[in-house]
Design a protein around this motif. Structure first.
Motif, short mmCIF file in Angstrom:
data_model
loop_
_atom_site.label_atom_id
_atom_site.label_comp_id
_atom_site.label_asym_id
_atom_site.label_seq_id
_atom_site.Cartn_x
_atom_site.Cartn_y
_atom_site.Cartn_z
N ARG A 97 -0.95 85.02 32.84
CA ARG A 97 0.48 84.47 32.38
C ARG A 97 0.19 83.63 30.98
NH1 ARG A 97 4.94 83.86 35.82
NH2 ARG A 97 6.42 82.40 35.07
N SER A 98 -0.59 82.65 30.98
CA SER A 98 -0.90 81.83 29.89
C SER A 98 -1.60 82.66 28.59
CB SER A 98 -1.70 80.60 30.17
OG SER A 98 -2.92 81.05 30.90
N ALA A 99 -2.19 83.70 29.01
CA ALA A 99 -2.78 84.43 27.98
C ALA A 99 -1.52 85.42 27.30
CB ALA A 99 -3.80 85.55 28.58
N ARG A 100 -0.68 85.68 28.04
CA ARG A 100 0.51 86.31 27.52
C ARG A 100 1.25 85.38 26.41
NH1 ARG A 100 2.98 87.96 31.95
NH2 ARG A 100 1.11 89.40 32.65
N ARG A 101 1.21 84.26 26.77
CA ARG A 101 2.21 83.01 26.00
C ARG A 101 1.59 82.83 24.85
NH1 ARG A 101 2.74 78.19 29.22
NH2 ARG A 101 4.10 77.52 27.25
N ALA A 102 0.16 82.99 25.01
CA ALA A 102 -0.67 82.70 23.84
C ALA A 102 -0.63 83.74 22.82
CB ALA A 102 -2.15 82.41 24.14
N VAL A 103 -0.80 85.06 23.21
CA VAL A 103 -0.78 86.06 22.28
C VAL A 103 0.70 86.31 21.70
CG1 VAL A 103 -1.03 88.63 22.37
CG2 VAL A 103 -2.72 87.22 23.71
N LEU A 104 1.74 86.08 22.51
CA LEU A 104 3.02 86.04 22.03
C LEU A 104 3.29 85.09 20.74
CD1 LEU A 104 5.58 87.66 22.28
CD2 LEU A 104 6.32 85.93 23.96
N HIS A 105 2.64 84.00 21.10
CA HIS A 105 2.81 82.91 20.08
C HIS A 105 2.01 83.15 18.79
CE1 HIS A 105 3.21 78.67 18.77
NE2 HIS A 105 1.92 78.76 18.24
N LEU A 106 0.78 83.84 18.86
CA LEU A 106 -0.04 84.27 17.83
C LEU A 106 0.68 85.38 16.87
CD1 LEU A 106 -3.78 84.59 19.49
CD2 LEU A 106 -3.08 82.71 17.78
N ILE A 107 1.26 86.35 17.68
CA ILE A 107 1.92 87.44 16.91
C ILE A 107 3.07 86.71 16.44
CG2 ILE A 107 3.36 89.29 17.30
CD1 ILE A 107 1.62 90.15 19.80
N ARG A 108 3.96 85.81 16.63
CA ARG A 108 5.11 85.11 16.06
C ARG A 108 4.57 84.30 14.87
NH1 ARG A 108 7.91 83.60 21.45
NH2 ARG A 108 9.29 85.35 21.85
N LYS A 109 3.36 83.82 14.99
CA LYS A 109 2.91 83.00 13.80
C LYS A 109 1.67 83.78 13.18
CE LYS A 109 4.89 79.19 15.08
NZ LYS A 109 5.62 78.36 14.29
N ARG A 110 1.87 84.96 12.90
CA ARG A 110 0.68 85.92 12.39
C ARG A 110 0.15 85.39 11.14
NH1 ARG A 110 1.05 91.99 12.40
NH2 ARG A 110 3.10 91.60 13.59
N ALA A 111 0.86 84.97 10.09
CA ALA A 111 0.12 84.54 8.97
C ALA A 111 -0.47 83.21 9.16
CB ALA A 111 1.16 84.55 7.83
N LEU A 112 0.20 82.27 9.97
CA LEU A 112 -0.32 80.92 10.27
C LEU A 112 -1.58 81.04 10.98
CD1 LEU A 112 0.93 78.26 8.84
CD2 LEU A 112 1.79 77.95 10.97
N PRO A 164 -5.79 83.96 10.56
CA PRO A 164 -7.07 83.15 10.28
C PRO A 164 -7.75 83.08 11.55
CG PRO A 164 -5.09 81.97 9.66
CD PRO A 164 -4.54 83.11 10.12
N LEU A 165 -7.29 83.13 12.72
CA LEU A 165 -7.98 83.16 14.13
C LEU A 165 -8.76 84.56 14.15
CD1 LEU A 165 -8.52 81.76 16.84
CD2 LEU A 165 -6.80 83.39 17.52
N ALA A 166 -8.28 85.55 13.64
CA ALA A 166 -9.14 86.89 13.66
C ALA A 166 -10.12 86.71 12.91
CB ALA A 166 -8.23 87.73 13.35
N ASP A 167 -10.28 86.14 11.34
CA ASP A 167 -11.17 86.08 10.59
C ASP A 167 -12.20 85.02 10.98
OD1 ASP A 167 -9.61 87.65 9.02
OD2 ASP A 167 -8.83 86.06 7.58
N SER A 168 -11.67 83.93 11.67
CA SER A 168 -12.79 82.81 11.98
C SER A 168 -13.43 83.53 13.17
CB SER A 168 -11.93 81.69 12.53
OG SER A 168 -12.78 80.61 12.72
N LEU A 169 -12.86 84.33 14.03
CA LEU A 169 -13.68 84.90 15.08
C LEU A 169 -14.59 85.79 14.81
CD1 LEU A 169 -10.93 85.61 17.88
CD2 LEU A 169 -12.60 83.90 18.14
N ARG A 170 -14.22 86.66 13.80
CA ARG A 170 -15.21 87.55 13.16
C ARG A 170 -16.31 86.90 12.67
NH1 ARG A 170 -11.80 90.12 10.16
NH2 ARG A 170 -11.14 91.31 11.72
N LEU A 171 -16.08 85.99 11.79
CA LEU A 171 -17.21 85.13 11.27
C LEU A 171 -18.08 84.56 12.06
CD1 LEU A 171 -18.07 84.42 8.22
CD2 LEU A 171 -16.61 82.35 8.61
#
Lengths: 197, 241
Positions: A23-38, A42-49
């Motif tokens: 449930r909380s993962a779904r909320r977090a992912v939804l939040h991330l999608i809504r704040k895609r650029a912000l 950056p999170l995806a880049d940071s995770l990859r690095l």
């Protein structure tokens, strides 16, 4: 269903993180999608690095992005004091306090007969080597005040006895703690370690 | 189904993110496992240290289920255990041996009472090793491998008992042992409840009880080596001045 498969995968992976459920993962992912650029990009880049560069320090077992971590490579931290902790999270907790200026040694766990963890499974041989090679004068055993933690502390003390000064963290009343809410074991330990004011 | 009992906490394992599976040696229900919801929380985790005396209420829909425990601390033994190496090694040895040797859900009320008494002596290093030896004898007896030290297995004599037969666990005199003396286990007087009770004598006696724990329990029943915690306690006793 296919159109959301990637998002479902992400939710499934996020739900495996400590502290998060589906449930909380779904909320977090939804939040991330809504704040895609912000956030999301950056999170995806940071995770990859971090995925590419994160590694354990060859000297102390801390997690960093180079073979030898910043603490071990800093000459300022070569004070002759070595703080032994159970886990990287404990090292980070000690660093947050800003009080300790020496170096660390992460054991990677504690001795546990139940889980079959013996001395050879921890970084104890490396600790012995470091005490000699880095001219260590004091080893501070900052292990948890649990039966396993203290058993490990005594084992290490046995191994290093005579070669270096051995100390351990004090046990007692936490800052902000109320006596009424403390267990009797903590009160006993605090009373034994009382000091003059 | 539910019951309420008091017991000594033997082991704690993390179960998921917030719960713990604990094993408690209870008086009426023996070694019994159960889940403690929220057992890893900051509030409950400090109470769930091996050796702690707990008041437990166990609940499950069926008897075969692992069930859940509601725990209330009665007294912590952590401070006594942390007071020194001997106490900590002793606590580890006792809980490891109990967890290793006791069958699940089989009551051993006499052994339970002896264990509780032994645990309450933690930290009293002058008398603890002998109390531990007595407890180990009681453990063997409760598991059906008790030593018979009343009379010589060969001659029937009740005096001059100096050996224990490694096969039968019965006492033997020097005369009774004859040519087999070198194959016998030592019977230090402290094992009979008399004579010197130095750490060296106790270590010798623990070697004899250890033989039966090893040969009867480890080899024939558990099929795995004895817990290392017992060896560490004996090492410590052997090294003590």
């Amino acid at each position: 269903m296919n159109s959301t498969r990637d998002i479902d995968n992400l939710i499934e992976l996020m739900a495996r993180l400590p502290g998060l459920g589906p449930r909380s993962a779904r909320r977090a992912v939804l939040h991330l999608i809504r704040k895609r650029a912000l956030l999301l990009t950056p999170l995806a880049d940071s995770l990859r690095l971090v995925a590419e560069t994160a590694r354990e320090c060859l000297n102390c077992g801390n997690v960093g992005t180079s073979d030898v971590c910043d603490i071990c490579s800093s000459e300022k931290r070569a004070t002759g004091e070595l703080c032994v902790v159970e886990d990287v999270a404990d090292l980070w907790a000690m660093e947050r306090s800003g009080m300790f200026k020496g170096r660390y040694h992460v054991l990677g766990g504690t001795l546990s007969a139940l889980d079959g963890v013996g001395p050879e499974d921890l970084r104890i041989p490396r600790l012995r080597d470091r005490v000699v090679s880095e001219n260590i004068t004091e080893v501070i055993l900052a292990l948890n005040a649990t039966v396993d933690g203290q058993t490990t502390a005594h084992y290490i003390a046995d191994q290093l006895e005579g070669s270096v000064r051995l100390t351990s963290l004090a046990q007692g009343v936490p800052i902000g703690g109320e006596l009424d809410y403390l267990d009797d074991g903590t009160i006993s330990a605090a009373l034994k370690a009382r000091k003059e004011i | 189904m539910d019951w309420r009992d008091h017991g000594i906490l033997l082991t704690v394992r993390r179960h998921g993110e917030t719960s713990a599976i604990i094993e408690v040696f209870t008086e009426a229900h023996g070694r019994h496992a159960g889940v403690v919801r929220g057992g890893t929380s900051r509030k409950i985790a400090p109470l769930l240290q091996p050796g702690a005396q707990l008041d437990v209420t166990w609940r499950a829909r069926l008897d075969a289920h692992i069930g859940t425990y509601a725990v209330e601390p009665l007294r912590s033994r952590a401070a006594a255990a942390f007071s020194g190496r001997m106490a900590l090694a002793g606590l580890n040895a006792v809980v490891a041996l109990l967890s290793y040797s006791l069958p699940e859900r089989e009551s051993h009320p006499r052994l339970y009472r002896q264990t509780e008494q032994l645990m309450d002596l933690l930290g009293q290093d002058e008398i603890w090793p002998l109390a531990y030896l007595r407890w180990e004898q009681a453990l063997l007896e409760d598991l059906g491998f008790g030593l018979d030290l009343a009379a010589c297995a060969v001659t029937g004599a009740t005096e001059g008992l100096v050996y224990v037969s490694p096969k039968s666990g019965r006492a033997v005199t020097a005369a009774g042992a004859g040519d087999w003396a070198d194959r016998m286990l030592p019977l230090p007087p402290c094992l009979l409840g008399r004579g010197p009770e130095s750490d060296a004598e106790i270590v010798k006696a623990l070697g004899t009880t250890g033989h039966f724990l090893e040969s009867r329990l480890a080899m024939e029943v558990a099929h795995r080596p004895l817990p290392q915690a017992r060896g560490r306690l004996i090492d410590l006793l052997a090294r003590s001045p």
